[in-house]
Structure formats: C-alpha cells, structure tokens
Write an enzyme that holds these catalytic residues in place. Sequence first.
Site, PDB file in Angstrom:
ATOM      1  CE1 TYR A  55      97.741  33.674  33.392  1.00 46.03           C
ATOM      2  CE2 TYR A  55      97.879  35.213  35.055  1.00 46.03           C
ATOM      3  CZ  TYR A  55      97.729  34.624  33.355  1.00 46.03           C
ATOM      4  OH  TYR A  55      98.423  35.402  32.261  1.00 46.03           O
ATOM      5  CE  LYS A  59     100.489  34.372  31.698  1.00 45.11           C
ATOM      6  NZ  LYS A  59     101.165  33.577  30.199  1.00 45.11           N
TER       7      LYS A  59
HETATM    8  N1  LIG Z   1      93.960  39.091  28.834  1.00 41.73           N
HETATM    9  C1  LIG Z   1      95.171  39.393  29.495  1.00 41.73           C
HETATM   10  O1  LIG Z   1      94.451  40.396  30.261  1.00 41.73           O
HETATM   11  C2  LIG Z   1      95.634  39.040  29.774  1.00 41.73           C
HETATM   12  C3  LIG Z   1      97.032  40.261  30.266  1.00 41.73           C
HETATM   13  C4  LIG Z   1      98.129  39.334  30.991  1.00 41.73           C
HETATM   14  C5  LIG Z   1      98.401  38.634  29.500  1.00 41.73           C
HETATM   15  N2  LIG Z   1      97.684  37.213  29.318  1.00 41.73           N
HETATM   16  C6  LIG Z   1      98.434  35.993  28.580  1.00 41.73           C
HETATM   17  O2  LIG Z   1      98.363  36.349  27.179  1.00 41.73           O
HETATM   18  C7  LIG Z   1      98.063  34.848  26.756  1.00 41.73           C
HETATM   19  C8  LIG Z   1      96.848  35.021  26.057  1.00 41.73           C
HETATM   20  O3  LIG Z   1      95.272  35.281  26.542  1.00 41.73           O
HETATM   21  P1  LIG Z   1      94.118  35.624  26.081  1.00 41.73           P
HETATM   22  O4  LIG Z   1      94.007  37.022  27.087  1.00 41.73           O
HETATM   23  O5  LIG Z   1      94.445  36.117  24.168  1.00 41.73           O
HETATM   24  O6  LIG Z   1      93.094  34.666  26.744  1.00 41.73           O
HETATM   25  P2  LIG Z   1      92.188  33.863  25.855  1.00 41.73           P
HETATM   26  O7  LIG Z   1      91.470  34.207  25.176  1.00 41.73           O
HETATM   27  O8  LIG Z   1      91.271  33.065  26.625  1.00 41.73           O
HETATM   28  O9  LIG Z   1      93.211  32.362  25.725  1.00 41.73           O
HETATM   29  C9  LIG Z   1      93.824  31.898  26.581  1.00 41.73           C
HETATM   30  C10 LIG Z   1      94.013  30.559  25.345  1.00 41.73           C
HETATM   31  O10 LIG Z   1      94.912  29.554  25.713  1.00 41.73           O
HETATM   32  C11 LIG Z   1      94.656  28.296  25.309  1.00 41.73           C
HETATM   33  N3  LIG Z   1      94.396  26.739  26.014  1.00 41.73           N
HETATM   34  C12 LIG Z   1      94.414  26.973  27.121  1.00 41.73           C
HETATM   35  N4  LIG Z   1      94.545  26.177  28.120  1.00 41.73           N
HETATM   36  C13 LIG Z   1      95.902  25.001  26.747  1.00 41.73           C
HETATM   37  C14 LIG Z   1      95.807  23.646  26.436  1.00 41.73           C
HETATM   38  N5  LIG Z   1      96.388  22.874  27.493  1.00 41.73           N
HETATM   39  N6  LIG Z   1      96.536  24.007  25.270  1.00 41.73           N
HETATM   40  C15 LIG Z   1      96.170  24.596  24.799  1.00 41.73           C
HETATM   41  N7  LIG Z   1      95.449  25.682  24.238  1.00 41.73           N
HETATM   42  C16 LIG Z   1      95.484  26.511  26.162  1.00 41.73           C
HETATM   43  C17 LIG Z   1      93.507  28.643  25.492  1.00 41.73           C
HETATM   44  O11 LIG Z   1      93.049  27.585  24.085  1.00 41.73           O
HETATM   45  P3  LIG Z   1      91.129  27.079  24.872  1.00 41.73           P
HETATM   46  O12 LIG Z   1      90.267  27.828  23.245  1.00 41.73           O
HETATM   47  O13 LIG Z   1      91.315  25.469  23.938  1.00 41.73           O
HETATM   48  O14 LIG Z   1      91.031  26.807  26.046  1.00 41.73           O
HETATM   49  C18 LIG Z   1      93.103  29.737  24.668  1.00 41.73           C
HETATM   50  O15 LIG Z   1      93.341  29.859  22.878  1.00 41.73           O
HETATM   51  C19 LIG Z   1      97.722  33.875  27.658  1.00 41.73           C
HETATM   52  O16 LIG Z   1      99.270  33.588  27.803  1.00 41.73           O
HETATM   53  C20 LIG Z   1      97.741  34.760  29.080  1.00 41.73           C
HETATM   54  O17 LIG Z   1      98.131  34.121  30.239  1.00 41.73           O
HETATM   55  C21 LIG Z   1      96.633  38.167  28.858  1.00 41.73           C
END
Ligand SMILES: NC(=O)c1ccc[n+]([C@@H]2O[C@H](COP(=O)([O-])OP(=O)(O)OC[C@H]3O[C@@H](n4cnc5c(N)ncnc54)[C@H](OP(=O)(O)O)[C@@H]3O)[C@@H](O)[C@H]2O)c1
Length: 243
Positions: A148, A152
């Site tokens: 991951y 990123k």
């Molecule tokens: N949470 C953290 O601590 C954190 C920290 C740093 C960065 N981030 C980044 O923040 C962003 C949002 O993450 P989040 O924390 O809100 O988690 P999340 O709620 O799990 O969101 C991840 C999203 O990515 C979507 N996704 C995955 N594969 C996909 C695909 N093939 N096509 C379209 N959509 C897809 C998922 O859709 P489905 O519902 O269809 O699976 C989900 O809506 C991500 O880029 C993550 O890497 C998060």
Amino acid sequence: MNSVLILGATSDIAEAIAHVYAAKGEDVILAARNCSRLERVKTDMEIRFGKSPELVEFDAENTDSHTDFYKNLPSRPHIVVCVFGYLGDNEKALHDFSEASRIIQVNYTGAVSALNIAAVDMMQKGSGTIIGISSVAGERGRQSNFHYGSAKAGFTAYLSGLRNYLFHKGVHVLTVKPGFVKTKMTAEMPLNPKLTATPQQIARDVVNAAEKKKNVLYSLWMWKYIMAIIRNIPEGIFKKMKL
Ligand SMILES: NC(=O)c1ccc[n+]([C@@H]2O[C@H](COP(=O)([O-])OP(=O)(O)OC[C@H]3O[C@@H](n4cnc5c(N)ncnc54)[C@H](OP(=O)(O)O)[C@@H]3O)[C@@H](O)[C@H]2O)c1
C-alpha cells in the site's frame, strides 16, 4: 455547468467532502462501484442541502472504462477529488500477487488513469482543481504495509509531477496526506485518538487547502512533523524497528 466529481464516493472521507462542497452550493457528482449503495448518501444530502447529487458508476480498476465514464458525466467537473483507495492485506500480498496487484491497481494505476483524463479536460479549459488523497504511508516503506505504501508513494510522486505540469496550464493540483483517520478502512486498528482525525476534519482541511491553492496538505497537521522524524531515522535503525 461546473460540478465537483468525487471518485470513490462510498468512502467515509468522500461523503464528508461531498457534504462540505454541497454546503457551499456546488453541484456534486458521486462516483462509485455499485451506486445503489449511495442512495442513503443521496437522500441524506437532499435533506441537508436541498440539492440532489448525481450518482455515476465508476470502478478504479476498470481503466478501459474511464474515458467513456468521463465523457458521459452529467456535467463537466471543475474540481475532481480522487478519494478511492485500497489498504489490502500486506502479508497476503506477499504470497499472492493478485492481492499485491489489486493494491497497486486501485491506489496507483486506477488513479493515474482517471486523473489523466480529468487533467487533459481541465488543461483544455485552462482551469480546474485536482485533489488526490494519498497517504503519509507513501513517505517511507514500512514492514506492515509496504505494498500500500509504495503504491501511495507512486501516487504522491505522480501528483507532484502533475502539479508542476498543470501549473503552466492554469490547473491546480492538491496532494492530501492524511495520517490516521477513523473510517471503515481503519475500523479494526487500535488508533491513538490524539493522532486520529474524523472524516469531517479531513474534509474541512481538504476544501480549505484547495481554496487556498495549497500544494500539499497533511491532516491532521501534526503528521507533517511526525513524518519529518520518521523520514529522518537512519535506515540501519529503521529496519530493526517494528512499524
Ligand atoms: N483511513 C485512514 O486512516 C487513511 C489514512 C491515509 C489515507 N487514507 C486514504 O483515504 C482515502 C479514503 O479512505 P477511507 O479511509 O475513507 O476508507 P474507506 O471508507 O474504506 O474508503 C475506501 C474507498 O475506496 C473505494 N474503492 C476501493 N476499490 C475501488 C475501486 N476499484 N473502484 C472504485 N472505488 C474503490 C471503496 O469503495 P467500495 O465501497 O466499493 O469498496 C471505498 O469507497 C483512501 O485513498 C485511503 O487510502 C486513509
């Protein structure tokens, strides 16, 4: 008509960003796999903001569909927010390349594919904003999530170069590096509450930073300093640590 396109709209952070833009009177397009799961978000936004977001099917991994996806949007976006991401299982990815490939496809290849199409459209218009949600995980490879993190890292470098390229064409690019955020992605992880943001905090920071034309945003802010320390730990010490 201008609109804000949110890619990966079933994400908790995406929903919070959609709320901030809708509250500002923007027309919002929510793009995600299986849009039926967005009906709750749509109804909620209609009640809160008196305006209905458009729902569009989008799969980051299906890069062949991205050109038609963008061409068929209900309106041309002036802001595109790339939120989707896939943490995956690092140990599984080491033994099963299909998991490693999915992590790379979603976090890097799919993002580059979708944002290149938006970039070309915006540079032809000579204006627009692209926001990419990357991660602090991209700043240094760690034993716990190097698939991951490396995807990123690639996405962060891509956004940096894209910002440089599009600056000369009137288009702004914002890189967002969240630290810990309380979402579905981290639901199983024990996170230090002092270092953990809510999706709503991230959303406010993102929209503010985009309006101020900031280049790179750490959210929460202290992650900028935490990562400066982590980046500077000598490799000989870092490799012995369990991070
Ligand atoms: N949470 C953290 O601590 C954190 C920290 C740093 C960065 N981030 C980044 O923040 C962003 C949002 O993450 P989040 O924390 O809100 O988690 P999340 O709620 O799990 O969101 C991840 C999203 O990515 C979507 N996704 C995955 N594969 C996909 C695909 N093939 N096509 C379209 N959509 C897809 C998922 O859709 P489905 O519902 O269809 O699976 C989900 O809506 C991500 O880029 C993550 O890497 C998060």
